[in-house]
Design an enzyme around this catalytic site. Structure first.
Site, PDB file in Angstrom:
ATOM      1  N   ASP A   7      50.083  46.656  45.673  1.00  0.00           N
ATOM      2  CA  ASP A   7      49.063  45.809  45.058  1.00  0.00           C
ATOM      3  C   ASP A   7      48.841  44.598  45.949  1.00  0.00           C
ATOM      4  OD1 ASP A   7      47.186  45.057  43.111  1.00  0.00           O
ATOM      5  OD2 ASP A   7      48.616  43.731  42.135  1.00  0.00           O
ATOM      6  N   SER A   8      47.690  43.952  45.773  1.00  0.00           N
ATOM      7  CA  SER A   8      47.403  42.752  46.564  1.00  0.00           C
ATOM      8  C   SER A   8      48.355  41.610  46.190  1.00  0.00           C
ATOM      9  CB  SER A   8      45.963  42.308  46.314  1.00  0.00           C
ATOM     10  OG  SER A   8      45.775  42.065  44.933  1.00  0.00           O
ATOM     11  N   CYS A  71      46.204  48.677  43.282  1.00  0.00           N
ATOM     12  CA  CYS A  71      45.133  47.692  43.422  1.00  0.00           C
ATOM     13  C   CYS A  71      43.765  48.385  43.397  1.00  0.00           C
ATOM     14  CB  CYS A  71      45.324  46.964  44.753  1.00  0.00           C
ATOM     15  SG  CYS A  71      44.088  45.710  45.072  1.00  0.00           S
ATOM     16  N   GLU A 155      47.543  34.620  39.239  1.00  0.00           N
ATOM     17  CA  GLU A 155      48.543  34.530  40.323  1.00  0.00           C
ATOM     18  C   GLU A 155      49.098  33.109  40.421  1.00  0.00           C
ATOM     19  OE1 GLU A 155      49.880  36.678  42.794  1.00  0.00           O
ATOM     20  OE2 GLU A 155      48.931  38.419  41.871  1.00  0.00           O
ATOM     21  N   CYS A 185      41.298  45.970  37.211  1.00  0.00           N
ATOM     22  CA  CYS A 185      42.079  45.146  38.135  1.00  0.00           C
ATOM     23  C   CYS A 185      43.486  45.090  37.563  1.00  0.00           C
ATOM     24  CB  CYS A 185      41.468  43.741  38.217  1.00  0.00           C
ATOM     25  SG  CYS A 185      42.507  42.549  39.077  1.00  0.00           S
ATOM     26  N   HIS A 187      45.655  42.922  37.424  1.00  0.00           N
ATOM     27  CA  HIS A 187      46.005  41.693  36.711  1.00  0.00           C
ATOM     28  C   HIS A 187      45.538  41.674  35.257  1.00  0.00           C
ATOM     29  CE1 HIS A 187      46.458  40.579  40.869  1.00  0.00           C
ATOM     30  NE2 HIS A 187      47.089  39.478  40.508  1.00  0.00           N
TER      31      HIS A 187
HETATM   32  N1  DGL Z   1      45.004  43.519  42.361  1.00  0.00           N
HETATM   33  C1  DGL Z   1      43.595  43.492  42.587  1.00  0.00           C
HETATM   34  C2  DGL Z   1      42.884  44.653  41.894  1.00  0.00           C
HETATM   35  O1  DGL Z   1      43.464  45.442  41.209  1.00  0.00           O
HETATM   36  C3  DGL Z   1      42.940  42.222  42.134  1.00  0.00           C
HETATM   37  C4  DGL Z   1      43.482  40.923  42.611  1.00  0.00           C
HETATM   38  C5  DGL Z   1      42.916  40.444  43.922  1.00  0.00           C
HETATM   39  O2  DGL Z   1      41.761  39.990  43.963  1.00  0.00           O
HETATM   40  O3  DGL Z   1      43.674  40.538  44.884  1.00  0.00           O
HETATM   41  O4  DGL Z   1      41.695  44.774  42.044  1.00  0.00           O
END
Ligand code: DGL
Length: 266
Positions: A7-8, A71, A155, A185, A187
């Site tokens: 994930d990011s 992600c 975050e 997403c 999050h």
């Molecule tokens: N984790 C990213 C997603 O699922 C979103 C968060 C980011 O912008 O890095 O799209």
């Protein structure tokens, strides 16, 4: 060999937890690119390159046979190119899996004709959810809304500031009378109570924490050639590319268990 979950940032920890609960014996390694989060406002080219480097690191330094791009931004903007060019040429025996198609399959299964999508700017701009939906069922309409502030707020420990921002993003989706809503997403799984409260009980939420584990289980069942290469000692590791006290706290809150974040460099 292991299953990598990428994930990011730390949003994907909820998905990692759901995978660990569903497949407790499998060795898992979670990688959150906290140094470069958020991905959602970056260019497709940058997300592709960051994702490619992360996946290569999981293949080479952590012996991952399969990497799941938890992600959505990476799944929507980088997966197809990764699979069709780089992976096929460089690591033809490994697999990189995304979340877009399993999520749409779940949404279609609900039998609705108008689905909503809440996602990052990059995911919405990619149009990939709409493209894949047209292939699966062209009769269904999707209304998408980009929510660029939500992931950065989460975050950075901003959960308490979210409700008015969220209401602003959800208002047009509610007005367009969507019948279900994809939380597009990682999050947003943490916001499902807030989102349900706003959208009402008649709009079911489609959360990847629910979808990803059964979809992965099904994949392993259909692909014993990959499953048999996977080690099953029940280990899980958590890696990040930047580590702060805030990230440690966020990880504890999101995972709701002990998380030992290790700082890595690649
Ligand atoms: N984790 C990213 C997603 O699922 C979103 C968060 C980011 O912008 O890095 O799209």
């Amino acid at each position: 060999m292991k299953i990598g979950i990428f994930d990011s940032g730390l949003g994907g920890l909820l998905i990692a937890r759901a995978i660990r609960d569903a497949l407790p014996s499998y060795n898992l390694v979670y990688l959150g690119d906290t140094l470069h989060v958020p991905y959602g406002s970056r260019s497709h080219e940058t997300v592709y390159e960051l994702t490619r480097r992360a996946v290569e690191y999981l293949f080479t330094a952590h012996n991952c046979q399969i990497v799941i791009l938890a992600c959505n931004t990476a799944s929507a903007t980088a997966l197809r190119r990764l699979q069709q060019t780089w992976l096929a040429d460089t690591y033809p025996d490994r697999r990189v899996l995304g979340v877009v198609v399993p999520t749409l399959e779940k949404a279609i299964g609900l039998g609705h004709t108008h689905i909503g999508l809440l996602a990052t700017e990059a995911t919405v701009k990619s149009g990939v959810y709409g493209e894949e939906l047209r292939k699966l069922n062209p009769e269904i309409t999707i209304s998408a809304k980009a929510a660029p502030l939500l992931a950065p707020m989460l975050e950075n420990g901003g959960l308490k500031y979210i409700p008015p921002v969220l209401a602003d993003y959800l208002a047009p989706l509610k007005a367009s009378k969507i019948q279900s809503l994809i939380l597009g997403c990682t999050h947003y799984c943490r916001l499902s109570d807030h989102i349900s409260q706003y959208m009402g009980r008649d709009t079911p939420l489609i959360s990847q924490a629910d979808i990803t584990p059964p979809s992965l289980k099904d994949y392993l069942h259909r692909h014993p050639e990959h499953d048999e290469k996977l080690s099953k000692n029940g280990n899980i590791q958590f890696l990040v590319t930047d580590l702060t006290d805030g990230y440690n706290q966020h990880a504890k809150d999101a995972y709701q268990d002990v998380v030992d974040l290790q700082l890595v460099n690649y």
